[in-house]
Design a protein around this motif. Structure first.
Motif, PDB file in Angstrom:
ATOM      1  N   CYS A 186      26.760   3.864  -0.045  1.00 33.97           N
ATOM      2  CA  CYS A 186      27.499   5.103   0.210  1.00 33.97           C
ATOM      3  C   CYS A 186      27.046   5.690   1.553  1.00 33.97           C
ATOM      4  CB  CYS A 186      27.269   6.108  -0.911  1.00 33.97           C
ATOM      5  SG  CYS A 186      27.580   5.450  -2.562  1.00 33.97           S
ATOM      6  N   LEU A 187      27.601   6.859   1.890  1.00 34.75           N
ATOM      7  CA  LEU A 187      27.167   7.536   3.113  1.00 34.75           C
ATOM      8  C   LEU A 187      25.718   7.999   2.989  1.00 34.75           C
ATOM      9  CD1 LEU A 187      30.268   9.769   3.994  1.00 34.75           C
ATOM     10  CD2 LEU A 187      29.572   7.616   5.065  1.00 34.75           C
ATOM     11  N   ALA A 188      25.282   8.318   1.760  1.00 35.64           N
ATOM     12  CA  ALA A 188      23.937   8.850   1.541  1.00 35.64           C
ATOM     13  C   ALA A 188      23.050   7.793   0.900  1.00 35.64           C
ATOM     14  CB  ALA A 188      23.994  10.104   0.664  1.00 35.64           C
ATOM     15  N   GLN A 189      21.755   7.939   1.091  1.00 33.05           N
ATOM     16  CA  GLN A 189      20.754   7.091   0.445  1.00 33.05           C
ATOM     17  C   GLN A 189      19.559   7.967   0.087  1.00 33.05           C
ATOM     18  OE1 GLN A 189      18.167   4.831   3.470  1.00 33.05           O
ATOM     19  NE2 GLN A 189      20.167   4.861   4.496  1.00 33.05           N
ATOM     20  N   ARG A 190      18.672   7.441  -0.740  1.00 32.60           N
ATOM     21  CA  ARG A 190      17.474   8.190  -1.116  1.00 32.60           C
ATOM     22  C   ARG A 190      16.240   7.430  -0.643  1.00 32.60           C
ATOM     23  NH1 ARG A 190      17.653  12.370  -4.349  1.00 32.60           N
ATOM     24  NH2 ARG A 190      15.695  11.959  -5.420  1.00 32.60           N
ATOM     25  N   TRP A 191      15.196   8.217  -0.302  1.00 32.93           N
ATOM     26  CA  TRP A 191      13.973   7.590   0.196  1.00 32.93           C
ATOM     27  C   TRP A 191      12.768   8.410  -0.280  1.00 32.93           C
ATOM     28  CZ3 TRP A 191      13.121   2.972   2.118  1.00 32.93           C
ATOM     29  CH2 TRP A 191      11.855   2.697   2.656  1.00 32.93           C
ATOM     30  N   PRO A 192      11.700   7.747  -0.785  1.00 39.15           N
ATOM     31  CA  PRO A 192      10.505   8.481  -1.235  1.00 39.15           C
ATOM     32  C   PRO A 192       9.856   9.239  -0.079  1.00 39.15           C
ATOM     33  CG  PRO A 192      10.467   6.188  -1.978  1.00 39.15           C
ATOM     34  CD  PRO A 192      11.591   6.298  -1.003  1.00 39.15           C
ATOM     35  N   ILE A 193       9.593  10.512  -0.287  1.00 34.80           N
ATOM     36  CA  ILE A 193       9.136  11.348   0.827  1.00 34.80           C
ATOM     37  C   ILE A 193       7.716  11.001   1.286  1.00 34.80           C
ATOM     38  CG2 ILE A 193      10.653  13.253   0.193  1.00 34.80           C
ATOM     39  CD1 ILE A 193       8.214  14.704  -0.979  1.00 34.80           C
ATOM     40  N   ARG A 194       6.920  10.396   0.419  1.00 34.00           N
ATOM     41  CA  ARG A 194       5.542  10.094   0.802  1.00 34.00           C
ATOM     42  C   ARG A 194       5.381   8.701   1.425  1.00 34.00           C
ATOM     43  NH1 ARG A 194       2.516  14.231  -1.364  1.00 34.00           N
ATOM     44  NH2 ARG A 194       3.480  15.303  -3.115  1.00 34.00           N
ATOM     45  N   VAL A 195       6.473   7.991   1.565  1.00 29.68           N
ATOM     46  CA  VAL A 195       6.432   6.632   2.123  1.00 29.68           C
ATOM     47  C   VAL A 195       7.084   6.645   3.502  1.00 29.68           C
ATOM     48  CG1 VAL A 195       7.141   4.235   1.819  1.00 29.68           C
ATOM     49  CG2 VAL A 195       6.555   5.638  -0.185  1.00 29.68           C
ATOM     50  N   PRO A 196       6.366   6.256   4.561  1.00 30.71           N
ATOM     51  CA  PRO A 196       6.985   6.210   5.898  1.00 30.71           C
ATOM     52  C   PRO A 196       8.136   5.211   5.928  1.00 30.71           C
ATOM     53  CG  PRO A 196       4.581   6.042   6.048  1.00 30.71           C
ATOM     54  CD  PRO A 196       4.938   5.908   4.596  1.00 30.71           C
ATOM     55  N   ARG A 197       9.228   5.564   6.605  1.00 34.83           N
ATOM     56  CA  ARG A 197      10.355   4.630   6.743  1.00 34.83           C
ATOM     57  C   ARG A 197       9.952   3.525   7.713  1.00 34.83           C
ATOM     58  NH1 ARG A 197      15.402   5.990   4.905  1.00 34.83           N
ATOM     59  NH2 ARG A 197      16.448   4.912   6.626  1.00 34.83           N
ATOM     60  N   PRO A 198      10.281   2.272   7.376  1.00 34.58           N
ATOM     61  CA  PRO A 198       9.817   1.141   8.208  1.00 34.58           C
ATOM     62  C   PRO A 198      10.513   1.095   9.559  1.00 34.58           C
ATOM     63  CG  PRO A 198      11.284   0.378   6.482  1.00 34.58           C
ATOM     64  CD  PRO A 198      11.047   1.830   6.208  1.00 34.58           C
ATOM     65  N   VAL A 199       9.833   0.499  10.527  1.00 33.87           N
ATOM     66  CA  VAL A 199      10.379   0.337  11.873  1.00 33.87           C
ATOM     67  C   VAL A 199      10.151  -1.104  12.323  1.00 33.87           C
ATOM     68  CG1 VAL A 199       9.993   2.746  12.489  1.00 33.87           C
ATOM     69  CG2 VAL A 199       8.231   1.044  12.992  1.00 33.87           C
ATOM     70  N   GLN A 200      10.850  -1.506  13.378  1.00 33.44           N
ATOM     71  CA  GLN A 200      10.677  -2.856  13.911  1.00 33.44           C
ATOM     72  C   GLN A 200       9.402  -2.952  14.737  1.00 33.44           C
ATOM     73  OE1 GLN A 200      14.279  -4.509  15.506  1.00 33.44           O
ATOM     74  NE2 GLN A 200      13.172  -5.838  16.928  1.00 33.44           N
ATOM     75  N   ASP A 201       9.142  -1.904  15.543  1.00 38.17           N
ATOM     76  CA  ASP A 201       7.962  -1.937  16.406  1.00 38.17           C
ATOM     77  C   ASP A 201       7.662  -0.525  16.878  1.00 38.17           C
ATOM     78  OD1 ASP A 201       5.869  -2.998  17.796  1.00 38.17           O
ATOM     79  OD2 ASP A 201       7.046  -3.657  19.524  1.00 38.17           O
ATOM     80  N   ARG A 202       6.387  -0.234  17.106  1.00 35.38           N
ATOM     81  CA  ARG A 202       5.993   1.036  17.708  1.00 35.38           C
ATOM     82  C   ARG A 202       5.849   0.825  19.213  1.00 35.38           C
ATOM     83  NH1 ARG A 202       4.140   4.930  13.938  1.00 35.38           N
ATOM     84  NH2 ARG A 202       3.040   6.062  15.552  1.00 35.38           N
ATOM     85  N   GLU A 203       6.524   1.669  19.982  1.00 39.06           N
ATOM     86  CA  GLU A 203       6.539   1.500  21.426  1.00 39.06           C
ATOM     87  C   GLU A 203       5.460   2.349  22.099  1.00 39.06           C
ATOM     88  OE1 GLU A 203      10.535   2.185  22.798  1.00 39.06           O
ATOM     89  OE2 GLU A 203      11.061   0.113  22.328  1.00 39.06           O
ATOM     90  N   VAL A 204       5.140   1.967  23.323  1.00 34.55           N
ATOM     91  CA  VAL A 204       4.163   2.721  24.106  1.00 34.55           C
ATOM     92  C   VAL A 204       4.785   4.052  24.529  1.00 34.55           C
ATOM     93  CG1 VAL A 204       2.798   2.742  26.230  1.00 34.55           C
ATOM     94  CG2 VAL A 204       3.068   0.621  24.930  1.00 34.55           C
ATOM     95  N   ILE A 205       4.025   5.121  24.384  1.00 34.51           N
ATOM     96  CA  ILE A 205       4.508   6.445  24.770  1.00 34.51           C
ATOM     97  C   ILE A 205       4.552   6.540  26.291  1.00 34.51           C
ATOM     98  CG2 ILE A 205       3.722   8.849  24.906  1.00 34.51           C
ATOM     99  CD1 ILE A 205       2.931   8.576  21.954  1.00 34.51           C
ATOM    100  N   GLY A 206       5.663   7.057  26.833  1.00 29.28           N
ATOM    101  CA  GLY A 206       5.763   7.138  28.287  1.00 29.28           C
ATOM    102  C   GLY A 206       6.674   8.234  28.803  1.00 29.28           C
ATOM    103  N   ARG A 207       7.240   9.050  27.885  1.00 24.76           N
ATOM    104  CA  ARG A 207       8.126  10.145  28.301  1.00 24.76           C
ATOM    105  C   ARG A 207       7.585  11.469  27.780  1.00 24.76           C
ATOM    106  NH1 ARG A 207      13.423   9.237  25.480  1.00 24.76           N
ATOM    107  NH2 ARG A 207      12.027   8.406  23.892  1.00 24.76           N
ATOM    108  N   PRO A 208       7.611  12.523  28.592  1.00 23.10           N
ATOM    109  CA  PRO A 208       7.155  13.818  28.098  1.00 23.10           C
ATOM    110  C   PRO A 208       8.220  14.516  27.264  1.00 23.10           C
ATOM    111  CG  PRO A 208       7.818  14.025  30.382  1.00 23.10           C
ATOM    112  CD  PRO A 208       7.990  12.577  30.023  1.00 23.10           C
ATOM    113  N   LEU A 209       7.782  15.341  26.335  1.00 26.49           N
ATOM    114  CA  LEU A 209       8.681  16.250  25.626  1.00 26.49           C
ATOM    115  C   LEU A 209       8.770  17.500  26.505  1.00 26.49           C
ATOM    116  CD1 LEU A 209      10.236  16.728  22.890  1.00 26.49           C
ATOM    117  CD2 LEU A 209       8.223  18.030  22.184  1.00 26.49           C
ATOM    118  N   ILE A 210       9.832  17.609  27.258  1.00 23.55           N
ATOM    119  CA  ILE A 210       9.959  18.698  28.233  1.00 23.55           C
ATOM    120  C   ILE A 210      10.354  19.967  27.491  1.00 23.55           C
ATOM    121  CG2 ILE A 210      11.178  19.503  30.285  1.00 23.55           C
ATOM    122  CD1 ILE A 210      11.543  16.513  30.997  1.00 23.55           C
TER     123      ILE A 210
END
Length: 596
Positions: A186-210
């Motif tokens: 469906c358009l919606a899904q459920r996810w356990p709040i205490r479990v981090p959502r998986p990712v393919q890779d963590r990238e190197v930080i390189g941009r500021p939050l302006i």
């Protein structure tokens, strides 16, 4: 009767002699069906923390399991909404029950009757996996919602709906998994709040939050995908600083979690965001903002869950490829909820009564921030900015000290600065950022090669002023040589003209990086010329009388953000004033030479 309440201790409920429930399972407690979560299981007793008020709950009432962990519903309709700590929409609850939340209220997190204008992006025969986009719809006029395959589902599409109007529960497509099982998405899904959502890779930080706040962007930058803490005592401006960051930072989406704060503060946030125009789109800020309000008069256990609900929503929008900024106000109230529940569980207390697992819980929360490559190949980020409220402004207390271990940007608010109406009241002597090396290449490439050098010189002047003020407090400034008096005067210009910012002035509430660099250049140009004048014998008192220093303090108001070329005109005027002072000094220098 099996699975009934054995004891009640505030939000903590126990059930004896049962094997019906699993660890972290969501349950319904009592005849009213209060929402709870299993937090301890032993052979003779199961312990549950209840996320609603347990007043009136009695021993012997039933407890029913759901077979699933406490989860958030993720789909269109999250934006522009305001939820409580367990993602119940407060607007809908108010319509049903009035201003106060009744116990046992069961409402859907998302409106299941509203139809969305959906464009289906998959066709039968397509191979899909977790994170792939199956449909899009305009959630607001700013945000396009991308409904995705749940991370734990993959297979071949055997049916897909046509483009049209659908609710969040209508089937959009069916997927046949490699095991032969059919899954309806469906358009919606459920996810356990205490479990981090998986990712393919963590990238190197390189941009500021302006953020448009000079003291942050220039001196103590925050990275996109980074974490920052804003500690400060009562009245130092933690909430207002987070409001400014939420309004002006260049994130696509804002998740604002009011965790244990006063209700009138959350009301202020809601009203301000409704009136504020989004600088990117010109639409109301609420169209890209989610508020999670678990105020100080709401159940304490839900306060503990609100942080996880907020970060789960942030990760969901990150998976769509958005840059998300999450404001947690404040993590100290969240830690106090941990302490209260821990005390009722009779756990062994650690420092100041906080549970021994406080550091690991803080680490697990902050580690969910990051700049990542998502499962669908897009990139997104979650930046977390957490306020900390140490009692009596004591930064040595456990929550502040443990937070410092897990954040790389520490923006310490100072009570004396706040009382002197210096806002943001960030103390430049004890604040720090560890993102310089990560972000300096961005500043050099996009702002200017000299940006980082000028920042270093300004921090050096502020540090030198801090040392000189120790002498001034003891014996006064008159005994200092003019070279050191120049340092004090220029440091005052930096403090008042650069670090102090007026949130109610159109030219000062938000300042782009380009103007920040021009301001730094003007201040350091003033310092260099003042040092030359001192070398030529011009006293600092003459410079002050000529208005050399005060002129620059007014620049932040007088020069609009879109006209940085006016700084060139200002520097010319400054040079003319310096030349005039030098000409006046020449006869005096000649008279002194003759007198010798």
């Amino acid at each position: 009767m099996k699975d009934t309440i054995y004891s009640i201790n505030g939000p903590v409920v126990t059930v004896r002699d049962t094997d019906s429930f699993g660890m972290m399972e969501m349950v319904y407690v009592g005849n009213a069906g209060l929402i709870g979560e299993v937090i301890h299981v032993s052979d003779d007793r199961t312990t549950i923390q209840v996320y609603e008020n347990t007043t009136g709950l009695s021993v012997g009432e039933p407890v029913k399991g759901t077979g699933a962990p406490l989860s958030a519903t993720l789909g269109p309709g999250i934006m522009e909404n305001i939820f409580d700590g367990i993602e119940r929409p407060l607007g809908e609850i108010a319509e049903k029950n009035g201003a106060f939340i009744a116990t046992g209220v069961h409402v859907s997190s998302l409106d299941e009757t509203r139809k969305w204008d959906v464009t289906v992006t998959v066709k039968p025969g397509a191979s899909v996996r977790g994170g792939d986009v199956i449909a899009t719809c305009p959630e607001t006029s700013i945000i396009t919602h991308k409904s995705m395959v749940p991370p734990d589902v993959s297979g071949t599409v055997i049916w897909a709906a046509e483009d049209g109007a659908y609710t969040v529960t209508d089937p959009i497509c069916k997927v046949k998994t490699p095991e032969g099982e059919e899954k309806t998405l469906c358009l919606a899904q459920r996810w356990p709040i205490r479990v981090p959502r998986p990712v393919q890779d963590r990238e190197v930080i390189g941009r500021p939050l302006i953020t448009g706040q000079r003291v942050i962007d220039t001196l103590f930058p925050i990275a996109k995908g980074g974490v920052a803490a804003i500690p400060g005592g009562f009245g130092t401006g933690k909430t207002m600083t987070q409001h400014q960051l939420a309004k002006w930072c260049d994130a696509d989406i804002i998740i604002y979690v009011g965790c244990g704060e006063r209700g009138n503060e959350m009301t202020q946030v809601l009203n301000e965001f409704r009136e504020l125009e989004d600088p990117k789109s010109g639409k109301p800020m609420t169209q890209r903002t989610v508020l999670i309000a678990n105020t100080s008069n709401m159940p304490v256990a839900a306060r503990e869950a609100s942080i996880y609900t907020g970060i789960t929503l942030a990760e969901y929008y990150r998976d769509m490829g958005y840059d998300v900024a999450m404001m947690a106000d404040s993590t100290s109230r969240w830690a106090e909820a941990l302490r209260e529940i821990s005390g009722r569980l009779e756990e062994m207390p650690a420092e100041e009564g906080f549970p021994a697992y406080l550091p690991s819980r803080l680490a697990a929360f902050y580690e969910r921030a990051g700049c990542v490559k998502n499962l669908n190949g897009s990139t997104g980020s979650v930046s977390v900015i957490g306020a900390v409220s140490p009692q009596g402004s004591d930064f040595s207390e456990p929550v502040t000290q443990n937070t410092k271990r897990f954040v790389r940007c520490f923006l310490a608010l100072d009570k004396s600065l706040a009382y002197a109406r210096h806002y943001p009241a960030i103390n430049w002597t004890i604040s720090y950022s560890e993102y310089y090396e990560d972000l300096d290449p961005y500043y050099i490439a996009n702002v200017g090669e000299d940006f980082c050098k000028m920042r270093g010189r300004m921090l050096g002047l502020l540090s030198e002023e801090n040392k000189l003020m120790e002498i001034v407090k003891l014996i006064g400034s008159d005994v200092l040589p003019d070279s050191q008096k120049v340092t004090l005067e220029v440091a005052r210009v930096i403090r008042v003209g650069f670090l102090q910012q007026n949130a109610f002035h159109k030219n000062d509430t938000y300042v782009p990086l380009s103007k920040q660099m021009w301001m730094m250049e003007a201040i350091l140009h003033l310092y260099d010329r003042a040092v030359e004048l001192v070398g030529a014998g011009v006293p600092v008192s003459a410079m002050s009388e000529a208005g050399l220093f005060d002129k620059l303090i007014k620049v932040k108001y007088e020069i609009p953000n879109d006209k940085p070329e006016m700084f060139g005109q200002y520097n010319q005027e400054l040079d003319a004033m310096c030349a005039e002072l030098l000409e006046k000094q020449k006869p005096l220098n000649a008279a002194k030479a003759e007198g010798k």
